[in-house]
Write a protein that holds these residues in place. Structure first.
Motif, mmCIF file in Angstrom:
data_model
loop_
_atom_site.group_PDB
_atom_site.id
_atom_site.type_symbol
_atom_site.label_atom_id
_atom_site.label_comp_id
_atom_site.label_asym_id
_atom_site.label_seq_id
_atom_site.Cartn_x
_atom_site.Cartn_y
_atom_site.Cartn_z
ATOM 1 N N VAL A 1 0.843 -1.204 0.000
ATOM 2 C CA VAL A 1 0.000 0.000 0.000
ATOM 3 C C VAL A 1 0.875 1.250 0.000
ATOM 4 C CG1 VAL A 1 -1.730 1.276 1.291
ATOM 5 C CG2 VAL A 1 -1.874 -1.206 1.160
ATOM 6 N N LEU A 2 1.973 1.205 0.749
ATOM 7 C CA LEU A 2 2.891 2.336 0.790
ATOM 8 C C LEU A 2 3.666 2.471 -0.510
ATOM 9 C CD1 LEU A 2 4.396 1.805 4.357
ATOM 10 C CD2 LEU A 2 2.686 3.498 3.690
ATOM 11 N N ALA A 3 3.831 1.362 -1.216
ATOM 12 C CA ALA A 3 4.663 1.356 -2.405
ATOM 13 C C ALA A 3 3.944 1.871 -3.643
ATOM 14 C CB ALA A 3 5.176 -0.063 -2.669
ATOM 15 N N GLU A 4 2.638 1.782 -3.644
ATOM 16 C CA GLU A 4 1.887 2.038 -4.880
ATOM 17 C C GLU A 4 1.566 3.513 -5.100
ATOM 18 O OE1 GLU A 4 -1.456 -0.463 -4.319
ATOM 19 O OE2 GLU A 4 -0.350 -2.336 -4.685
ATOM 20 N N ARG A 5 1.089 4.184 -4.095
ATOM 21 C CA ARG A 5 0.588 5.549 -4.284
ATOM 22 C C ARG A 5 1.550 6.554 -3.674
ATOM 23 N NH1 ARG A 5 -5.269 8.026 -2.279
ATOM 24 N NH2 ARG A 5 -4.947 10.128 -3.108
ATOM 25 N N ASP A 6 1.897 7.551 -4.460
ATOM 26 C CA ASP A 6 2.773 8.598 -3.957
ATOM 27 C C ASP A 6 1.935 9.586 -3.140
ATOM 28 O OD1 ASP A 6 4.531 10.877 -3.676
ATOM 29 O OD2 ASP A 6 5.727 10.011 -5.302
ATOM 30 N N PRO A 7 2.328 9.838 -1.878
ATOM 31 C CA PRO A 7 1.528 10.726 -1.022
ATOM 32 C C PRO A 7 1.695 12.210 -1.326
ATOM 33 C CG PRO A 7 3.491 10.015 0.137
ATOM 34 C CD PRO A 7 3.485 9.271 -1.166
ATOM 35 N N TYR A 8 2.626 12.559 -2.202
ATOM 36 C CA TYR A 8 2.846 13.974 -2.496
ATOM 37 C C TYR A 8 1.732 14.499 -3.397
ATOM 38 C CZ TYR A 8 4.969 18.263 -4.241
ATOM 39 O OH TYR A 8 5.202 19.572 -4.578
ATOM 40 N N PRO A 9 1.033 15.566 -2.991
ATOM 41 C CA PRO A 9 -0.088 16.098 -3.788
ATOM 42 C C PRO A 9 0.410 16.997 -4.914
ATOM 43 C CG PRO A 9 0.132 17.365 -1.775
ATOM 44 C CD PRO A 9 1.185 16.297 -1.706
ATOM 45 N N ALA A 10 0.891 16.394 -5.969
ATOM 46 C CA ALA A 10 1.478 17.158 -7.069
ATOM 47 C C ALA A 10 0.451 18.070 -7.734
ATOM 48 C CB ALA A 10 2.068 16.198 -8.098
ATOM 49 N N VAL A 11 0.945 19.198 -8.243
ATOM 50 C CA VAL A 11 0.101 20.163 -8.951
ATOM 51 C C VAL A 11 -0.048 19.720 -10.406
ATOM 52 C CG1 VAL A 11 -0.085 22.566 -9.704
ATOM 53 C CG2 VAL A 11 0.850 22.030 -7.445
ATOM 54 N N PRO A 12 -1.262 19.695 -10.950
ATOM 55 C CA PRO A 12 -1.431 19.325 -12.373
ATOM 56 C C PRO A 12 -0.618 20.250 -13.273
ATOM 57 C CG PRO A 12 -3.551 19.399 -11.243
ATOM 58 C CD PRO A 12 -2.551 19.994 -10.309
ATOM 59 N N HIS A 13 0.025 19.651 -14.260
ATOM 60 C CA HIS A 13 0.878 20.404 -15.179
ATOM 61 C C HIS A 13 0.447 20.080 -16.606
ATOM 62 C CE1 HIS A 13 4.482 22.012 -17.096
ATOM 63 N NE2 HIS A 13 4.651 20.848 -17.703
ATOM 64 N N LYS A 14 0.063 21.103 -17.361
ATOM 65 C CA LYS A 14 -0.390 20.879 -18.730
ATOM 66 C C LYS A 14 0.760 21.028 -19.704
ATOM 67 C CE LYS A 14 -5.275 22.069 -18.298
ATOM 68 N NZ LYS A 14 -6.391 22.910 -18.823
ATOM 69 N N ILE B 1 25.690 3.648 1.972
ATOM 70 C CA ILE B 1 24.975 4.321 3.059
ATOM 71 C C ILE B 1 23.482 4.273 2.749
ATOM 72 C CG2 ILE B 1 24.599 6.509 4.234
ATOM 73 C CD1 ILE B 1 27.498 7.203 3.653
ATOM 74 N N PRO B 2 22.670 3.744 3.649
ATOM 75 C CA PRO B 2 21.232 3.636 3.377
ATOM 76 C C PRO B 2 20.523 4.973 3.492
ATOM 77 C CG PRO B 2 21.700 2.865 5.592
ATOM 78 C CD PRO B 2 23.036 3.176 4.966
ATOM 79 N N ALA B 3 19.524 5.171 2.654
ATOM 80 C CA ALA B 3 18.693 6.372 2.701
ATOM 81 C C ALA B 3 17.480 6.126 3.594
ATOM 82 C CB ALA B 3 18.235 6.737 1.285
ATOM 83 N N PRO B 4 16.798 7.191 4.035
ATOM 84 C CA PRO B 4 15.560 6.996 4.798
ATOM 85 C C PRO B 4 14.503 6.298 3.951
ATOM 86 C CG PRO B 4 16.348 9.263 4.956
ATOM 87 C CD PRO B 4 17.151 8.603 3.892
ATOM 88 N N ALA B 5 13.600 5.595 4.609
ATOM 89 C CA ALA B 5 12.493 4.956 3.902
ATOM 90 C C ALA B 5 11.582 6.019 3.303
ATOM 91 C CB ALA B 5 11.708 4.063 4.854
ATOM 92 N N LEU B 6 11.154 5.778 2.071
ATOM 93 C CA LEU B 6 10.241 6.685 1.368
ATOM 94 C C LEU B 6 9.137 5.873 0.722
ATOM 95 C CD1 LEU B 6 12.870 8.994 -0.392
ATOM 96 C CD2 LEU B 6 11.479 9.580 1.601
ATOM 97 N N ALA B 7 7.955 6.486 0.645
ATOM 98 C CA ALA B 7 6.810 5.818 0.035
ATOM 99 C C ALA B 7 6.904 5.894 -1.489
ATOM 100 C CB ALA B 7 5.508 6.461 0.518
ATOM 101 N N ALA B 8 6.045 5.094 -2.136
ATOM 102 C CA ALA B 8 5.910 5.030 -3.596
ATOM 103 C C ALA B 8 7.095 4.299 -4.215
ATOM 104 C CB ALA B 8 5.700 6.416 -4.197
#
Length: 497
Positions: free
Chosen positions: A153-166, A436-443
């Motif tokens: 569930v954490l891997a599939e959807r990016d939680p960042y609310p991106a702005v639509p770009h045309k 060196i490991p990075a912090p865990a991130l979603a998506a």
């Protein structure tokens, strides 16, 4: 009271040890090196002292919680915390510079408008609002709770609310940090500011998910802190807290295997042939080391997040300078590359190598405890580097040339320099190539998640940067809290409160 054997004396492992000891368990830490701290090391020469790992402390609340939960003395009674202001000074490719105040959105907006032109601060401020939304959505599952069994569930959807770009009659949303820079920030200098937070963890912004917006947000929201005497002082304080809680440390003790009995972890085998019996084993080691200690047994389930391997490392150059630190000097200056594409291709391409003009972080702490006297200055240069990188003197000379954009009189003041390579990190941590490991991130299909702290071998737990929730000082502290909770409260533990 259970017997608990901890492998490694890194920051996450010590955090777990202190919490477990307070809960009444008998804890022994086995460390192959001669000292504690793991990657949080120190180099000293001629009266100069340098951190060889992280130089600043983000999210100090994690370590405040550790000290509150493990004793009467709070963190501030054990180390001196100093809020760094400005948080950072940035020197961009075109020569413009901006100093960003610590933990002040209005101050950052004003500073960027003044340095980069009207509107630049507003775009960065709007980005921070969206980054906060991503933080709010992921803080619990990525920092404060054990990794969910349905981590997909954490891997599939990016939680960042991106702005639509045309673009070309199509509406698109930012899927990576590079997209955010190009489509939402719309200024190469702001994009460089954003991407520097990913590069600091060895992440390629072109493929790093937009959820990594939480990295600059953490710094903005919780401030940037320095520990007087260096971050090594934090490691000292955590070690002393462990000793106060009766944790036993055995240094120079190389673990060669994890003992299994009746299908569960039952202790450690040491290089001298002895066996340390235990009811639980906590391993604060890199993935390859864990594989070796379990004789190749698949302690991760088929559906688990796989351990991340081959991630970039870090190159550090320590500078001893004659002359006093100029008044008003920023503690941290980030010198941005003048060739973004070239830098990313060299760092993350094949074959990987050192960029001609890397993004460089220059740390110049105002700390008399780091120098022999007031007539000298200790400076640390850090930059991402491919794991296993071999460094030449010509490489160091190029790095010094980049550093002159922040310290113009550097070469005239230089007494000597010391280089710490990925091989040095490998020797200190056991991670192949000094990765060196990075912090865990979603998506990103779970590519930036880390394996759970539990394993398929009952009684065996993992802690530290190579386990959930990943790398970085705050994350190491949280991993210790999670492991302690899983052992003390059992599989029903749902995370810190």
């Amino acid at each position: 009271m259970a017997r608990i054997a901890v492998i490694g004396a890194g920051m996450g492992a010590m955090a777990a040890a202190a919490r477990l000891a307070v809960a009444g368990h008998r804890v022994a830490v086995y460390e192959r090196a001669a000292t504690y701290g793991g990657a949080v090391g120190r180099f000293a020469r001629d009266g100069f002292r340098f951190d060889t790992g992280p130089g600043l402390l983000p999210l100090p609340a994690v370590h405040r919680d550790l000290f509150v939960k493990t004793g009467k003395e709070p963190l501030e009674a054990c180390v001196e915390l100093v809020q760094v202001d400005p948080s950072s000074r940035h020197v961009f490719a075109d020569g413009t510079a901006a100093s960003l105040p610590n933990a002040s959105r209005a101050g950052v907006v004003t500073a960027l408008d003044e340095a980069l032109g009207a509107g630049a601060g507003g775009r960065w401020g709007d980005f921070l609002v969206r980054a906060r939304e991503a933080w709010d959505r992921t803080r619990r599952p990525l920092l404060e709770e054990p990794l969910w069994p349905n981590w997909e569930v954490l891997a599939e959807r990016d939680p960042y609310p991106a702005v639509p770009h045309k673009r070309l009659l199509r509406t698109r949303r930012a899927g990576t940090l590079a997209d955010i820079g190009a489509w939402e920030l719309r200024d190469p200098r702001l994009a460089s500011l954003l991407e520097s937070h990913a590069l600091a963890y060895g992440l390629d912004p072109r493929v790093t998910p937009a959820s990594a917006a939480v990295l600059p947000y953490m710094e903005h929201a919780f401030g940037t802190w320095y520990v007087r005497g260096g971050i090594r002082e934090l490691a000292r304080a955590v070690h002393e807290r462990c000793l106060a809680r009766k944790v036993e440390f055995v240094f120079g003790a190389e673990v060669t295997g994890i003992v299994e009995k009746d299908g569960r972890a039952a202790g450690l085998e040491l290089a001298d042939g002895t066996v340390a019996e235990a009811d639980h084993v906590v391993a604060g080691v890199a993935p390859g080391v864990l594989d070796r200690l379990t004789a190749g047994r698949a302690v991760r389930g088929d559906g688990d997040v796989g351990p991340r391997r081959g991630v970039p490392s870090r190159l550090t150059v320590l500078l001893a300078l004659r002359g006093t630190r100029p008044e008003g000097t920023a503690h941290r200056t980030v010198v941005h590359t003048t060739d973004r594409q070239g830098e990313l291709d060299r760092l993350f391409g094949e074959p990987a190598g050192l960029p001609a003009t890397p993004t460089l972080t220059v740390l110049r702490p105002d700390d008399p405890g780091l120098v022999p006297d007031g007539g000298h200055e200790a400076v640390t240069l850090t930059l991402p580097a491919p794991s296993g990188l071999r460094v030449t003197e010509s490489d160091v000379d190029r790095i010094l040339g980049v550093a002159e954009r922040a310290i113009p009189d550097l070469r005239d003041r230089l007494l000597w320099h010391e280089t710490r390579t990925p091989d040095d990190i490998a020797q200190a941590t056991g991670a192949p190539g000094g990765a060196i490991p990075a912090p865990a991130l979603a998506a990103a299909d779970g590519r930036l998640l880390h394996p759970a702290n539990t394993t398929r071998m009952p009684g065996l737990f993992t802690v530290g940067g190579w386990s959930h929730p990943g790398g970085g000082l705050p994350h190491a502290g949280m991993s210790g809290a999670l492991v302690a909770g899983l052992i003390v409260e059992g599989p029903d533990f749902r995370g810190s409160q």
